[in-house]
Design a protein around this motif. Structure first.
Motif, short mmCIF file in Angstrom:
data_model
loop_
_atom_site.label_atom_id
_atom_site.label_comp_id
_atom_site.label_asym_id
_atom_site.label_seq_id
_atom_site.Cartn_x
_atom_site.Cartn_y
_atom_site.Cartn_z
N SER A 3 0.82 -1.21 0.00
CA SER A 3 0.00 0.00 0.00
C SER A 3 0.86 1.27 0.00
N ASP A 4 2.18 1.10 -0.08
CA ASP A 4 3.06 2.27 -0.04
C ASP A 4 2.78 3.24 -1.18
N ASP A 5 2.56 2.71 -2.39
CA ASP A 5 2.27 3.60 -3.53
C ASP A 5 0.95 4.33 -3.31
N ALA A 6 -0.03 3.62 -2.79
CA ALA A 6 -1.33 4.24 -2.53
C ALA A 6 -1.22 5.32 -1.47
N ILE A 7 -0.43 5.05 -0.42
CA ILE A 7 -0.25 6.04 0.65
C ILE A 7 0.39 7.30 0.09
N ASP A 8 1.36 7.13 -0.81
CA ASP A 8 2.03 8.30 -1.40
C ASP A 8 1.06 9.20 -2.15
N GLU A 44 -5.83 0.51 0.04
CA GLU A 44 -5.72 -0.31 -1.17
C GLU A 44 -7.01 -0.27 -1.99
N ARG A 45 -8.16 -0.25 -1.30
CA ARG A 45 -9.44 -0.15 -2.01
C ARG A 45 -9.55 1.19 -2.74
N LYS A 91 -7.49 3.23 -9.96
CA LYS A 91 -6.99 2.60 -11.19
C LYS A 91 -8.14 2.37 -12.18
N ASN A 92 -9.31 2.02 -11.64
CA ASN A 92 -10.46 1.69 -12.50
C ASN A 92 -11.27 2.90 -12.93
N ASP A 93 -11.14 4.00 -12.19
CA ASP A 93 -11.88 5.22 -12.50
C ASP A 93 -10.91 6.34 -12.82
N ASN A 94 -11.43 7.37 -13.42
CA ASN A 94 -10.62 8.55 -13.65
C ASN A 94 -10.91 9.63 -12.62
N ASP A 95 -11.69 9.26 -11.57
CA ASP A 95 -12.01 10.22 -10.52
C ASP A 95 -10.76 10.55 -9.71
N ASP A 96 -10.86 11.62 -8.96
CA ASP A 96 -9.75 11.98 -8.09
C ASP A 96 -9.80 11.15 -6.81
#
Length: 195
Positions: free
Chosen positions: A106-111, A173-174, A180-185
């Protein structure tokens, strides 16, 4: 801005002006602490006001050789604990002797999360998990201190921290997978995974 030693001295003499100055200077700092434990702003204000009442009542016990902010933070955290206990919202998970590493992933997500977004996810933790997480991660208390403050074992403190981190990891992670699946912010994704 008056010197903190002068303000504390005035508070020890119950001078209203000194109390108002102390409240004004440390309102934001104390409110930030209270918001970490409360479910909403009104509850945080209640904790804050109770905390400042304790500060003014016990200011004579403050050791001026130590940082005032640390003393204030401890009072606000203890007041939050007392408040949640009175509400009967602190139910602690069972004691465990070993806390396992959550691993990476989850490190990338946290960033990608801002501090506010991460704090929003922390606010959604169950009260006991949120309490231990805040005391350990945000306030810097050790498990032995947390156990003493909350009247639980060190293992229970570790267990609650572990479970809080696991829940946060899953939510992060969710949010990242939604991204990844949406273009939302990401803030919109954080709002979607709050529950």
């Amino acid at each position: 801005m008056n010197d903190i030693a002068d303000i504390v001295d005035g508070c020890r003499q119950w001078k209203r002006g000194s109390q108002e100055e102390l409240y004004r200077q440390f309102y934001g700092y104390a409110m930030a602490i209270c918001l970490r434990y409360a479910n909403h702003k009104e509850e945080a204000v209640e904790i804050l006001n109770d905390g400042f009442l304790k500060v003014f009542t016990h200011i004579s016990t403050y050791d001026t050789s130590r940082p005032f902010k640390s003393w204030l933070a401890r009072i606000m955290a203890n007041t939050a604990i007392d408040h949640l206990r009175a509400q009967k919202r602190l139910l602690f998970a069972e004691d465990i002797n070993k806390v396992y590493d959550l691993g990476s992933g989850s490190d990338d997500a946290i960033d990608k999360l801002s501090v506010d977004e991460l704090l929003t996810l922390v606010q959604e933790l169950p009260p006991a998990y949120k309490m231990v997480f805040n005391l350990y991660v945000m306030e810097g208390f050790q498990h032995q201190q947390i156990a003493s403050m909350l009247g639980i074992s060190e293992g229970t403190s570790k267990s609650n921290l572990f479970k809080a981190k696991r829940i946060l990891k899953e939510k992060i992670e969710r949010a990242a997978s939604f991204l990844k699946n949406d273009n939302d912010d990401l803030p919109a994704q954080v709002a979607k995974v709050k529950k």
